[in-house]
Design a protein around this motif. Structure first.
Motif, PDB file in Angstrom:
ATOM      1  N   GLY A 189       0.788  -1.219   0.000  1.00 12.79           N
ATOM      2  CA  GLY A 189       0.000   0.000   0.000  1.00 12.79           C
ATOM      3  C   GLY A 189       0.821   1.270   0.000  1.00 12.79           C
ATOM      4  O   GLY A 189       2.047   1.256  -0.114  1.00 12.79           O
ATOM      5  N   ALA A 190       0.123   2.391   0.144  1.00  8.63           N
ATOM      6  CA  ALA A 190       0.732   3.715   0.098  1.00  8.63           C
ATOM      7  C   ALA A 190       0.629   4.374   1.470  1.00  8.63           C
ATOM      8  O   ALA A 190      -0.474   4.511   2.005  1.00  8.63           O
ATOM      9  CB  ALA A 190       0.008   4.585  -0.936  1.00  8.63           C
ATOM     10  N   THR A 191       1.756   4.756   2.037  1.00  4.39           N
ATOM     11  CA  THR A 191       1.687   5.506   3.291  1.00  4.39           C
ATOM     12  C   THR A 191       1.201   6.927   3.007  1.00  4.39           C
ATOM     13  O   THR A 191       1.293   7.426   1.880  1.00  4.39           O
ATOM     14  CB  THR A 191       3.044   5.564   4.009  1.00  4.39           C
ATOM     15  OG1 THR A 191       3.992   6.225   3.164  1.00  4.39           O
ATOM     16  CG2 THR A 191       3.528   4.173   4.360  1.00  4.39           C
ATOM     17  N   ALA A 192       0.670   7.573   4.030  1.00  2.00           N
ATOM     18  CA  ALA A 192       0.149   8.937   3.903  1.00  2.00           C
ATOM     19  C   ALA A 192       0.609   9.753   5.096  1.00  2.00           C
ATOM     20  O   ALA A 192       0.517   9.300   6.243  1.00  2.00           O
ATOM     21  CB  ALA A 192      -1.377   8.917   3.820  1.00  2.00           C
ATOM     22  N   GLU A 193       1.109  10.945   4.827  1.00  2.00           N
ATOM     23  CA  GLU A 193       1.612  11.837   5.877  1.00  2.00           C
ATOM     24  C   GLU A 193       0.624  12.990   6.059  1.00  2.00           C
ATOM     25  O   GLU A 193       0.312  13.697   5.095  1.00  2.00           O
ATOM     26  CB  GLU A 193       2.990  12.367   5.498  1.00  2.00           C
ATOM     27  CG  GLU A 193       3.986  11.290   5.090  1.00  2.00           C
ATOM     28  CD  GLU A 193       4.214  10.251   6.172  1.00  2.00           C
ATOM     29  OE1 GLU A 193       4.412  10.636   7.336  1.00  2.00           O
ATOM     30  OE2 GLU A 193       4.213   9.043   5.844  1.00  2.00           O
ATOM     31  N   SER A 194       0.141  13.183   7.262  1.00  2.00           N
ATOM     32  CA  SER A 194      -0.864  14.212   7.523  1.00  2.00           C
ATOM     33  C   SER A 194      -0.279  15.611   7.363  1.00  2.00           C
ATOM     34  O   SER A 194       0.776  15.927   7.935  1.00  2.00           O
ATOM     35  CB  SER A 194      -1.421  14.054   8.941  1.00  2.00           C
ATOM     36  OG  SER A 194      -2.153  12.853   9.046  1.00  2.00           O
ATOM     37  N   THR A 283       7.938  13.587   5.013  1.00  2.00           N
ATOM     38  CA  THR A 283       6.798  13.848   5.881  1.00  2.00           C
ATOM     39  C   THR A 283       6.777  15.336   6.213  1.00  2.00           C
ATOM     40  O   THR A 283       7.666  16.091   5.786  1.00  2.00           O
ATOM     41  CB  THR A 283       6.873  12.992   7.167  1.00  2.00           C
ATOM     42  OG1 THR A 283       5.665  13.169   7.916  1.00  2.00           O
ATOM     43  CG2 THR A 283       8.075  13.378   8.025  1.00  2.00           C
ATOM     44  N   VAL A 284       5.758  15.774   6.920  1.00  2.00           N
ATOM     45  CA  VAL A 284       5.641  17.180   7.325  1.00  2.00           C
ATOM     46  C   VAL A 284       5.188  17.246   8.773  1.00  2.00           C
ATOM     47  O   VAL A 284       4.666  16.262   9.319  1.00  2.00           O
ATOM     48  CB  VAL A 284       4.634  17.948   6.439  1.00  2.00           C
ATOM     49  CG1 VAL A 284       5.078  17.965   4.995  1.00  2.00           C
ATOM     50  CG2 VAL A 284       3.231  17.337   6.551  1.00  2.00           C
ATOM     51  N   LEU A 299       5.163  24.068   2.094  1.00  2.00           N
ATOM     52  CA  LEU A 299       5.321  22.985   3.052  1.00  2.00           C
ATOM     53  C   LEU A 299       6.796  22.660   3.209  1.00  2.00           C
ATOM     54  O   LEU A 299       7.522  22.541   2.204  1.00  2.00           O
ATOM     55  CB  LEU A 299       4.579  21.726   2.584  1.00  2.00           C
ATOM     56  CG  LEU A 299       3.060  21.814   2.447  1.00  2.00           C
ATOM     57  CD1 LEU A 299       2.528  20.502   1.876  1.00  2.00           C
ATOM     58  CD2 LEU A 299       2.405  22.107   3.794  1.00  2.00           C
ATOM     59  N   ASP A 300       7.227  22.524   4.423  1.00  2.00           N
ATOM     60  CA  ASP A 300       8.595  22.080   4.687  1.00  2.00           C
ATOM     61  C   ASP A 300       8.608  20.557   4.758  1.00  2.00           C
ATOM     62  O   ASP A 300       8.018  19.972   5.685  1.00  2.00           O
ATOM     63  CB  ASP A 300       9.105  22.674   6.001  1.00  2.00           C
ATOM     64  CG  ASP A 300       9.334  24.168   5.911  1.00  2.00           C
ATOM     65  OD1 ASP A 300       9.727  24.635   4.821  1.00  2.00           O
ATOM     66  OD2 ASP A 300       9.104  24.876   6.906  1.00  2.00           O
ATOM     67  N   LEU A 301       9.229  19.921   3.779  1.00  2.00           N
ATOM     68  CA  LEU A 301       9.272  18.462   3.733  1.00  2.00           C
ATOM     69  C   LEU A 301      10.484  17.953   4.499  1.00  2.00           C
ATOM     70  O   LEU A 301      11.608  18.413   4.290  1.00  2.00           O
ATOM     71  CB  LEU A 301       9.340  17.985   2.278  1.00  2.00           C
ATOM     72  CG  LEU A 301       8.164  18.395   1.380  1.00  2.00           C
ATOM     73  CD1 LEU A 301       8.354  17.834  -0.019  1.00  2.00           C
ATOM     74  CD2 LEU A 301       6.830  17.934   1.971  1.00  2.00           C
ATOM     75  N   LEU A 302      10.224  17.008   5.377  1.00  2.00           N
ATOM     76  CA  LEU A 302      11.276  16.416   6.205  1.00  2.00           C
ATOM     77  C   LEU A 302      11.491  14.970   5.774  1.00  2.00           C
ATOM     78  O   LEU A 302      10.524  14.249   5.495  1.00  2.00           O
ATOM     79  CB  LEU A 302      10.858  16.449   7.682  1.00  2.00           C
ATOM     80  CG  LEU A 302      10.424  17.823   8.225  1.00  2.00           C
ATOM     81  CD1 LEU A 302       9.840  17.672   9.617  1.00  2.00           C
ATOM     82  CD2 LEU A 302      11.603  18.781   8.216  1.00  2.00           C
TER      83      LEU A 302
END
Length: 403
Positions: A189-194, A283-284, A299-302
């Motif tokens: 599956g696909a992970t999702a970052e809030s 992630t954010v 958005l700052d992507l980490l």
């Protein structure tokens, strides 16, 4: 999955016998040859002609001087596996007590004495299924190596399992068990970052390949843990896919952090780890409330933690199979990327593919280790190839680093 497998299909007097035609068709759709065996009570629910039509074979309705039970289920018999679906409480109790007074129970006695694989799909009212004697009979017969396909408990009934679950269990019993006794962890599956309580960053993975790998490992005899993230954005398609709980212990996650924690826990008792999930690279820090629309936003992507690296660090000897998706469409670039991750993590092999196959039924992959092997086909066929390759490597010790 069942190509060329001969299945003797025993049918007993549960009302679920009306599902027999569907079950026979499902077995044959997956490549099996099917011959029906019916108890007298079953013939009061479904006509033998219906079973003959569904199996394209004559149906055994009585044991005669032609010793049909031996012809089907004896040591030199026709069948590769005896499937009893549905099985009543009465039938299960008789099998546990070696009582053979119907064609179905006589075939069961013969099959068990001949060491022929037997699979039973019970169906009855729930109070009957909960009877101590029935539960004791199931436990006793399971101790003899018989596979049971758990019923669905609904509306006060122990309803027969789905045709898919029954076909999978039959394939598992009839398939040489390259992974028998092994514990395999598969991610899908696909992970999702809030981003906020409403929005997420995700990708287009459908999880189909991961589920196919998990199914194939189950059929090959493994105990499977499936760590499943979300299903990425795809158009609606007709039909519903089978419940993964029929072939794996399923743990549902959403974010890459949740998947990492679940993977590390599951890998602790595993014999192999197959990383198929499309895990977010970034992630954010999520906002506590919904971000209002109509404004410019950055958005700052980490960077997200690399799950396979964490698993490898915790379990240095665990066989790991990786999947690597690229967008270049160039085989050389895919192989180079696959070898880079294989070398970094110490993977047994890597399956490389192009992102264009996300969500599709058919796929093209490159199996990369010392050599490169192209494989094309359905995702079910690719899943079977992964399970077969993993079984070979575990059997010869290569996957465990024992060269």
């Amino acid at each position: 999955m069942l190509s060329g497998v001969n299945v003797a299909l025993g049918i007993t007097g549960s009302i679920a016998a009306v599902k027999t035609v569907e079950i026979a068709h499902e077995l044959r759709r997956r490549g099996a040859n099917v011959r029906g065996v019916m108890s007298p009570s079953a013939r009061g629910i479904v006509h033998p002609w219906s079973v003959a039509f569904a199996t394209d074979n004559e149906v055994v309705t009585e044991i005669t001087g032609r010793v049909e039970h031996v012809d089907l289920c004896g040591r030199e018999g026709w069948a590769d596996v005896l499937l009893i679906a549905p099985a009543t409480a009465n039938t299960v109790g008789k099998i546990a007590s070696a009582i053979d007074d119907t064609p179905v129970t006589t075939c069961a006695t013969t099959a068990l004495g001949a060491d022929l694989p037997v699979v039973i799909a019970p169906a009855m009212h729930e109070p009957m299924y909960d009877h101590p004697g029935v539960l004791e009979a199931i436990e006793r017969v399971e101790g003899w190596g018989v596979g049971f396909v758990s019923p669905r408990i609904e509306e006060g009934k122990a309803k027969i399992a789905t045709a898919d679950a029954i076909a999978l269990a039959t394939a598992r019993a009839a398939t040489p068990s390259a992974l028998s006794g092994e514990r395999i962890v598969v991610t899908a599956g696909a992970t999702a970052e809030s981003i906020d309580p409403v929005r997420v960053l995700t990708n287009r993975s459908s999880g189909k390949t991961g589920r196919a790998v998990a199914r194939a490992c189950y059929v090959a005899g493994a105990e499977v843990t499936l760590i499943h993230a979300l299903v990425g954005p795809h158009p609606l398609t007709a039909g519903e896919e089978a419940d993964p709980a029929t072939y794996a212990a399923v743990e549902r996650v959403e974010s890459s952090a949740e998947l990492s924690a679940a993977a590390l826990e599951a890998a602790a008792g595993a014999d192999a780890y197959v990383s198929v999930a499309a895990i977010s690279d970034y992630t954010v820090e999520p906002e506590a409330e919904k971000i209002r629309s109509g404004q410019d936003l950055s958005l700052d992507l980490l960077p997200s933690p690399k799950v396979v690296d964490a698993v490898r660090e915790e379990h240095p000897d665990l066989p790991i199979v990786g999947f690597k998706t690229e967008t270049s469409g160039d085989d050389g670039a895919m192989v180079e990327a696959a070898r880079a991750i294989a070398d970094r993590v110490g993977m047994s092999f890597v399956v490389a593919n192009d992102a264009s196959v996300m969500g599709e039924e058919e796929t093209r992959t490159l199996f990369v280790d010392g050599d490169v092997t192209e494989r094309r086909g359905s995702k079910a066929e690719i899943g079977a190839a992964v399970a077969a390759e993993l079984g070979v490597r575990i059997a010869d010790g290569v996957a465990r680093g024992e060269e």
